[in-house]
Design an enzyme around this catalytic site. Structure first.
Site, PDB file in Angstrom:
ATOM      1  CB  SER A  14      27.406  -1.494  16.975  1.00 55.51           C
ATOM      2  OG  SER A  14      27.351  -0.119  17.306  1.00 55.51           O
ATOM      3  CB  CYS A  15      23.937   0.496  13.243  1.00 55.29           C
ATOM      4  SG  CYS A  15      22.439   0.694  14.248  1.00 55.29           S
ATOM      5  N   GLY A  16      24.325   3.179  13.817  1.00 57.10           N
ATOM      6  CA  GLY A  16      24.227   4.572  14.210  1.00 57.10           C
ATOM      7  C   GLY A  16      23.385   4.787  15.454  1.00 57.10           C
TER       8      GLY A  16
END
Length: 284
Positions: free
Chosen positions: A239-241
Site C-alpha cells: 500500500s502507499c498514498g
C-alpha cells in the site's frame, strides 16, 4: 545487478537492445502536484529514443473518484493498441525520478497478464548521467493487438484489506514516508485522515533504493523488509498514498522471488477518507 527482462534491467542492457524490433519503451513519469513537474512536457523535450509516453492519470478508471485506479481491461487494450504495444513485445518502463512511478506501470502490465515487462534501473536520471542518447520526437506507432488475461490475485480492494487488517493476514506493508505512516505529517491530498492501516508495517519505498536511485541488491532489500518486521515467508499486500509507490515494494518482492504479493489499488487515498475503517498512528 543481474538483468531480468521480467523485473529490472540496467541502462547497459537497454542500450544494447535499443534497436531490437520487438522492444517497446514507455516513459511512465508521474509526480505529486507539490513537485511542480510536468511529465508530459519533460517527455516532449527529451526522452529515451523510441519511448512512448504512458499517462498514468489518463490510462485509468475514469469512473472512479480515486486517483489513477487500474483501468478497465478494454481501455488498457485500446490505449496499448494505439501506442503500438502488444503481443510479442518486450516492454521496458522508466520514469524521470529514477525509480518511483515506473513500477506502477510494470504492475499494470502484470495485472493484465503480461510477463515480458521490466523497469529500467535508475530510470532517466541514470541514462542522462551516463550521457546516453535522447530524442524529442515521439515514435511512429503501428497498431498491435494485446491479449489480456486479468490477474485478480495481484490487486486488492478496501474490503479485502480491511479483512487482512482485522485478521493480521496477509501482511500489509506501507510504502509511504515514516512521518506520514505515523500520522505526524499531513497527507498531500485534502480530506484524508493521518496515520496508517492497523497492523500494517512501514517500508518507505526510498529505503529500497541506493543514492543513485537504483534498486538495492536482493540481499539488502531482504534486510530492509526484515528490519521492518515483515515476514517474507507469508503473503503481503503493498500500500502507499495512491497505489503508485506501493508498486516499488511489489517489484522488490518479485525480484526476491516472493510471489505471494498483491497491491491495494485505492491505498491511503481510499482508506484515509473511508469513515468506517480504523486508522492507527505512531509506530507499527
Amino acid at each position: 545487478m543481474i538483468d531480468d527482462p521480467k523485473t529490472l534491467v540496467s541502462t547497459d542492457w537497454l542500450a544494447k537492445h535499443l534497436k531490437d524490433p520487438d522492444l517497446r519503451i514507455l516513459d511512465a513519469s508521474w509526480y505529486l502536484p507539490a513537485e511542480e513537474r510536468d511529465p508530459k512536457a519533460e517527455y516532449t523535450a527529451a526522452h529515451i529514443p523510441g519511448a512512448r509516453f504512458f499517462d498514468i492519470d489518463e490510462i485509468s478508471d475514469a469512473r472512479s473518484e480515486l486517483p489513477h485506479m487500474a483501468p478497465p481491461i478494454e481501455k488498457f487494450m485500446s490505449r496499448m493498441r494505439a501506442m503500438g504495444v502488444g503481443d510479442g513485445h518486450q516492454v521496458i518502463v522508466y520514469d524521470g525520478a529514477g525509480i518511483m512511478s515506473a513500477p506502477r506501470v510494470w504492475w499494470l502490465f502484470k495485472l493484465m497478464g503480461q510477463e515480458n515487462v521490466a523497469v529500467l534501473d535508475g530510470g532517466l536520471p541514470k541514462w542522462l548521467a551516463e550521457e546516453r542518447p535522447t530524442e524529442d520526437m515521439p515514435p511512429i506507432a503501428r497498431d498491435r493487438h494485446m491479449t489480456v488475461r486479468f490477474q485478480n490475485h495481484l490487486v486488492r480492494d478496501v474490503t479485502q484489506v480491511a479483512h487482512a487488517s482485522k485478521l493480521g493476514t496477509p501482511q500489509i506493508v506501507d510504502a509511504r514516508a515514516a512521518a506520514r505512516f505515523r500520522g505526524e505529517a499531513p497527507e498531500p491530498r485534502e480530506g484524508l485522515r493521518a496515520g496508517h492501516i492497523p497492523k500494517s508495517r512501514n517500508v518507505p519505498f526510498g529505503t529500497l533504493l541506493n543514492e543513485d536511485q537504483t534498486m538495492k541488491s536482493v540481499e539488502d532489500t531482504r534486510a530492509v523488509f526484515e528490519a521492518a518486521g515483515v515476514d517474507l515467508g507469508k503473503p503481503i499486500v503493498t500500500s502507499c498514498g495512491s497505489g503508485v509507490t506501493a508498486a516499488v515494494l511489489a517489484l522488490a518482492l518479485e525480484r526476491m522471488g516472493h510471489s505471494e504479493w498483491s497491491l491495494y489499488d485505492g491505498s491511503w487515498a481510499e482508506w484515509g477518507m473511508f469513515p468506517t475503517v480504523s486508522v492507527a498512528t505512531g509506530e507499527a
